[in-house]
Structure formats: C-alpha cells, structure tokens
Design an enzyme around this catalytic site. Structure first.
Site, PDB file in Angstrom:
ATOM      1  N   GLY A  85       0.663  -1.215  -0.082  1.00  0.00           N
ATOM      2  CA  GLY A  85      -0.022   0.017   0.028  1.00  0.00           C
ATOM      3  C   GLY A  85       0.735   1.216   0.042  1.00  0.00           C
ATOM      4  N   VAL A 116      -6.634   7.865  12.775  1.00  0.00           N
ATOM      5  CA  VAL A 116      -5.629   7.158  13.148  1.00  0.00           C
ATOM      6  C   VAL A 116      -4.184   8.000  13.582  1.00  0.00           C
ATOM      7  CG1 VAL A 116      -3.762   5.359  12.862  1.00  0.00           C
ATOM      8  CG2 VAL A 116      -6.317   5.164  11.700  1.00  0.00           C
ATOM      9  N   SER A 123      -3.798   4.882   1.779  1.00  0.00           N
ATOM     10  CA  SER A 123      -3.739   6.091   2.511  1.00  0.00           C
ATOM     11  C   SER A 123      -4.960   6.331   3.119  1.00  0.00           C
ATOM     12  CB  SER A 123      -3.137   7.265   1.689  1.00  0.00           C
ATOM     13  OG  SER A 123      -1.865   6.930   1.085  1.00  0.00           O
ATOM     14  N   ARG A 134       7.128   2.263   0.015  1.00  0.00           N
ATOM     15  CA  ARG A 134       8.228   2.845  -0.286  1.00  0.00           C
ATOM     16  C   ARG A 134       8.794   3.787   0.841  1.00  0.00           C
ATOM     17  NH1 ARG A 134       7.583   6.331  -5.415  1.00  0.00           N
ATOM     18  NH2 ARG A 134       7.200   4.101  -6.163  1.00  0.00           N
ATOM     19  N   LYS A 150     -12.754   5.692  -0.693  1.00  0.00           N
ATOM     20  CA  LYS A 150     -12.890   4.613   0.154  1.00  0.00           C
ATOM     21  C   LYS A 150     -14.010   3.734   0.041  1.00  0.00           C
ATOM     22  CE  LYS A 150      -8.845   4.783   2.575  1.00  0.00           C
ATOM     23  NZ  LYS A 150      -8.191   5.293   1.266  1.00  0.00           N
TER      24      LYS A 150
END
Length: 315
Positions: A29, A205, A101, A54, A179
């Site tokens: 992801g 979060v 994300s 990454r 989403k």
C-alpha cells in the site's frame, strides 16, 4: 525483489512454532504510519514479513533495526498498478495487508486519485486471488460508512452502514468517496474470485510514527471551517489499529468489516480545543450549534479480542 531466507539465523529457528512453519505476511500500500506499525507487531508475533511500502534510506534503516528484522524482514518493491510485481511479492505469502492512504475529515484528497485507488485495490484483490494468499486484510476507513445525509442521527453506525457516493460527490468528499468505491469494488471482486477478505474500517488514526513524526488530533482541527452533517471525530491509536489488523488475519472466524475506534471527541470539546489552540480564530459555525447525537458501535471488533469501549456518542 531480494532473495528471501525464511529461516535464516539462530533467533529465527528458535522461534518457529512447533506446529509448523512460520507464517509469512506481506504489507503493501502507501500508508507508512500503519504499515511500519504492522511490521513491528508482525515481527513481535513471530512472522516473516515482506514490506513493499516505499521508504527512504533512513526509514529502511529504522525498520531493519527492529528486533528480528535482520532475520525475518524483507524490504521489497511493488507497484499496485503493476499486477506482475504484485504477483511476485505475494509469492509464498499466507496473508496480505493492503494499507491504502487514509481519508480523514480535513485532508485534501485530489479527485483524480479516486479512480487510481479503486484500480489499485482491484489489482491487489486479483493478485491475492491468484496466488498463495489465504486471506487479504484490507484497510478501508470509517469514512466509507458515515457520510449519508439521509441517515437518522439516532441510528447506530455499524458495519452494515455505507457512505452515500452521491452525497460524497455533491460535497466534494473525494477521500470518503474513494474509500467507499474501492471497498465496494474489492468486496465484489473478492466474492467473485472466492478470496477470503476481511476489512478494517479505522477512525482517525493517531500516534507516533516510527520515523519521528507524531500525528495528533490537533492536526485535524487546523483549517476546519465546516463539516457535513455526518461528521464524526472518532479516533484510535495506530498501534491498536495494527493489532486489530493482525487479529483479523489470525482469527479463523473473522469475516466482513470491522469498525476500529477507541474514543470520540464531542463537539463541545472540539470548540474548547479550537479556542485553546487557535485563540485568534473564529469558531466554525458547524461547532457553534448543538450537535445531533450519533452513536457508533465497535462491538463486532471486540469479538476478535480487541478491547475498545463498546459505544460512544459524539455531540
């Protein structure tokens, strides 16, 4: 992708469960906050881990410094838009975590990214279905559940709820739209392919990133001028989100969607925080009124052994 040695080193051999080989999980992801915490929790639980998000050189060094990482962590490369690279990194994996994300209430989410996220998620599902993966744990969002202008405020928001895509488009809520659309598309394809998929729908979060950046509730108050009717300031710590993901992978009876939140912040408290943090700013009109109570439930998540308050109200 580098060579992977599943049982290299004395430490690794000693931790292999007596009942069989060590489990192998891949984290992919673009969400490094959750992704890196997943690596930590998985390593602590004895997994071999392949990590494809990454990173910079310093970030990679921080990951490899985690206990067990030298023996059981493989930093690989994959492009979610490249089906072949996904098939390569999923080879030999028992479980996959796809951590796209987040889309919170105030982030600027480019509208052109909606289609990208949907197509990338479908690639993940297709690659999992055609590989050794036994279960995919997909990170969605509470925002895929709460944005519906027609929802009665006293109705409990639970795993059966979906955001209204037309409402999201009309309010230009591109993150919640992405989403909602990507999760719905993932469910449709997973069922068609017979893939065992579980979805975690976390609230905002928060928590310390492994690389030194802190994400806190105050960040979400900057620039908030107006919230649509269904706004919810529910939040959860990133470590608890990571543990919920691992529980969703391991629990044999886990299925469907799981709301993941720890607590909520009332509008009254939000007003107090805005006044304290930004004394020169005016209170957004949305927070100047008496809020309508919304009830949100995470009862289902408790069945996985993740302990949060059963219900909270936000005003």
């Amino acid at each position: 992708m580098g060579v992977w040695y599943a049982f290299e080193g004395e430490e690794c051999v000693q931790e292999v469960p007596r009942t069989g080989r060590r489990k192998f999980a891949c984290v992919t992801g673009s969400w490094s906050l959750l992704g890196t915490w997943l690596v930590r929790v998985l390593l602590d639980n004895g997994y071999n881990v392949r990590f494809t998000i990454r990173t910079t050189v310093d970030e990679a060094a921080a990951l490899m410094a985690l206990p067990g990482a030298k023996q059981r962590l493989d930093l690989a490369q994959a492009d979610i838009m490249d089906y072949g690279s996904l098939m390569e990194v999923f080879t030999g994996c028992d479980g996959v975590f796809h951590t796209s994300s987040p889309s919170d209430l105030v982030s600027t989410y480019p509208p052109e990214m909606v289609d990208f996220e949907v197509r990338g998620t479908l690639n993940i599902v297709e690659a999992c279905a055609n590989s050794s993966v036994k279960r995919l744990v997909l990170t969605s969002s509470l925002s895929a559940m709460v944005w519906d202008q027609q929802r009665h405020p006293e109705k409990v928001i639970d795993e059966k709820c979906w955001s209204n895509v037309d409402f999201c488009r009309s309010m230009k809520l591109w993150g919640p739209l992405a989403k909602t659309m990507s999760e719905k598309a993932a469910w449709s394809l997973a069922r068609d392919r017979g893939l065992d998929m579980v979805v975690i729908n976390p609230a905002i979060v928060l928590g310390l990133k492994m690389f030194g950046t802190t994400q806190c509730i105050f960040t979400y108050l900057k620039g908030v001028k107006e919230l649509p009717q269904s706004g919810l300031f529910a939040y959860v710590h990133v470590e608890d989100v990571a543990k919920a993901h691992v529980s969703a992978l391991e629990a044999t009876d886990a299925s469907g969607r799981y709301i993941c939140f720890e607590d909520v912040v009332s509008e009254e408290k939000l007003v107090d925080l805005i006044r304290k943090l930004y004394p020169g700013s005016s209170i957004p009109s949305r927070f100047s009124k008496n809020g309508i109570a919304h009830v949100i439930s995470n009862e289902k998540l408790k069945s996985l052994g993740v302990a949060f308050p059963a219900q909270q109200k936000i005003h």
